[in-house]
Design an enzyme around this catalytic site. Structure first.
Site, PDB file in Angstrom:
ATOM      1  N   HIS A 130       0.817  -1.231   0.000  1.00 57.31           N
ATOM      2  CA  HIS A 130       0.000   0.000   0.000  1.00 57.31           C
ATOM      3  C   HIS A 130       0.845   1.272   0.000  1.00 57.31           C
ATOM      4  O   HIS A 130       0.312   2.359  -0.233  1.00 57.31           O
ATOM      5  CB  HIS A 130      -0.937   0.039   1.214  1.00 57.31           C
ATOM      6  CG  HIS A 130      -2.002  -1.012   1.194  1.00 57.31           C
ATOM      7  ND1 HIS A 130      -2.826  -1.214   0.106  1.00 57.31           N
ATOM      8  CD2 HIS A 130      -2.383  -1.926   2.128  1.00 57.31           C
ATOM      9  CE1 HIS A 130      -3.662  -2.216   0.375  1.00 57.31           C
ATOM     10  NE2 HIS A 130      -3.409  -2.665   1.588  1.00 57.31           N
ATOM     11  N   ASP A 132      -2.925 -10.569  -2.559  1.00 57.09           N
ATOM     12  CA  ASP A 132      -3.484 -10.056  -1.308  1.00 57.09           C
ATOM     13  C   ASP A 132      -4.940  -9.630  -1.584  1.00 57.09           C
ATOM     14  O   ASP A 132      -5.266  -9.201  -2.683  1.00 57.09           O
ATOM     15  CB  ASP A 132      -2.654  -8.852  -0.855  1.00 57.09           C
ATOM     16  CG  ASP A 132      -3.010  -8.360   0.541  1.00 57.09           C
ATOM     17  OD1 ASP A 132      -2.273  -8.686   1.489  1.00 57.09           O
ATOM     18  OD2 ASP A 132      -4.025  -7.646   0.684  1.00 57.09           O
ATOM     19  N   HIS A 155      -6.438  -7.132  -0.652  1.00 56.91           N
ATOM     20  CA  HIS A 155      -6.525  -5.688  -0.869  1.00 56.91           C
ATOM     21  C   HIS A 155      -5.714  -5.290  -2.097  1.00 56.91           C
ATOM     22  O   HIS A 155      -4.672  -5.893  -2.370  1.00 56.91           O
ATOM     23  CB  HIS A 155      -5.995  -4.939   0.366  1.00 56.91           C
ATOM     24  CG  HIS A 155      -6.693  -5.320   1.632  1.00 56.91           C
ATOM     25  ND1 HIS A 155      -6.140  -6.199   2.551  1.00 56.91           N
ATOM     26  CD2 HIS A 155      -7.908  -4.975   2.101  1.00 56.91           C
ATOM     27  CE1 HIS A 155      -7.007  -6.366   3.554  1.00 56.91           C
ATOM     28  NE2 HIS A 155      -8.089  -5.646   3.308  1.00 56.91           N
ATOM     29  N   ASP A 199      -4.767 -12.796   3.062  1.00 56.88           N
ATOM     30  CA  ASP A 199      -6.004 -12.332   3.699  1.00 56.88           C
ATOM     31  C   ASP A 199      -7.243 -12.542   2.828  1.00 56.88           C
ATOM     32  O   ASP A 199      -8.341 -12.132   3.208  1.00 56.88           O
ATOM     33  CB  ASP A 199      -5.879 -10.870   4.154  1.00 56.88           C
ATOM     34  CG  ASP A 199      -5.163  -9.990   3.153  1.00 56.88           C
ATOM     35  OD1 ASP A 199      -4.897 -10.450   2.016  1.00 56.88           O
ATOM     36  OD2 ASP A 199      -4.862  -8.824   3.498  1.00 56.88           O
TER      37      ASP A 199
HETATM   38 ZN   LIG Z   1      -4.292  -7.154   2.585  1.00 55.76          ZN
END
Ligand SMILES: [Zn+2]
Length: 318
Positions: A124, A161, A163, A245
């Site tokens: 991120h 991931d 996200h 995740d």
């Molecule tokens: Zn994540």
């Protein structure tokens, strides 16, 4: 051969009570990799990244900003989710340094692939800022190091991931020799990663999936769009943002993958690597917040890396 990079300093990045991105995550991964089947893993201590490494992917202002915010005691925050403790600077240096060293080892053909069991995660973190538990973009730093030091031309990152890896996309999207592909939960944090975000040369492939998506649809999305695009890019090196995740037990999101899916996906990515770049893959830990699911998924991931390394060596690649 598969190499495992880690460092005890990564346990000293303290995010405070109740924070999901906690040292026990790394302990769980490392405990799983102590099993007999991982005896053949070569274990290496992650070196410290230098400012020059951080500056490959980040502005001076960002690097100095993180350094200045690291507290002498207690905790400080880059944003409400992204916490710093006195140990965070070294942890961040070891996390990025692991990916850099793994790239060096793989490019020197002293290993086929590598897994970096590190934290804080990185995908991120954008060029100009930390966010989402991430201080520096470990995988982007490793990619740009591969280019700078090893003259690797075409570099791909696959990010599974749950996200979207907005930070990696930020660093990659305007460079046609860098490729970023991500499967993630649509609408989850940080809200980016629409299918329409293509990068400057169709070098960004985003596959957002609705909450509740399970194994079958995820595997079809990988086989149907992400993997063909990866293959068509014809990478000279593949890096994996290995977040776990998207597991059905994970408390932070709502995809429904299993540990076996992560093993399958890893092998599918490695198969492209064996075709296009001697099997060379460097993977680094991103998210994964249910300790047992994380441990089991990381084990499946590393098992697949080790199997691929054996196949590549069998073909006398490295
Ligand atoms: Zn994540």
């Amino acid at each position: 051969m598969t190499v495992l990079f880690t460092h005890p300093a990564c346990l000293e990045h303290d995010t405070g009570p109740g924070h999901p991105e906690r040292p026990d995550r790394l302990r769980a991964v490392l405990a799983a990799l102590e099993a007999e089947e991982f005896k053949a893993l070569r274990r290496e201590e992650a070196p410290l990244a230098t400012d020059a490494h951080f500056l490959l992917a980040h502005t001076v202002r960002h690097v100095d900003g993180v350094r200045q915010r690291v507290p002498d005691s207690g905790l400080s925050a880059m944003d409400p989710d992204t916490i710093l403790s006195p140990g965070s600077w070294e942890a961040a240096g070891r996390a990025a340094g692991a990916v850099v060293a793994a790239v060096d080892l793989v490019m020197a053909k002293r290993a086929v692939n590598a897994f970096c069991a590190v934290r804080p995660p990185g995908h991120h973190a954008e060029r100009t800022g930390a966010m989402g538990f991430c201080l520096f973009n470990n995988i982007a730093i490793g990619a740009l190091h591969a280019r700078q030091v090893h003259q690797v031309q075409r570099i791909a990152v696959v990010d599974f991931d749950v996200h979207h890896g907005n930070g990696t996309q930020d660093v990659f999207e305007n460079d046609p020799d860098l490729f970023f592909a991500s499967t993630h939960q649509a609408g989850a944090y940080p809200g980016t990663g629409m299918a329409a975000e293509h990068g400057i040369a169709n070098n960004v492939v985003n596959v957002p999936l609705p909450a509740g998506t399970g194994s079958e649809v995820w595997r079809a999305a990988m086989s149907g769009s992400l993997l063909p695009a990866l293959k068509a890019f014809s990478p000279d090196l593949i890096l994996i943002s290995a977040g776990f995740d998207a597991h059905f037990n994970d408390p932070l999101a709502s995809l429904r993958l299993t540990a076996e899916d992560f093993g399958w996906g890893t092998e599918a990515i490695c198969a492209v690597a064996r075709e296009s770049c001697g099997g060379h893959v460097v993977s680094t830990l991103e998210g994964g917040y249910h300790l047992d699911a994380l441990a089991e998924s990381a084990a499946a991931h590393v098992r697949a890396l080790m199997a691929s390394a054996s196949v590549a060596v069998g073909r006398s690649f490295a």
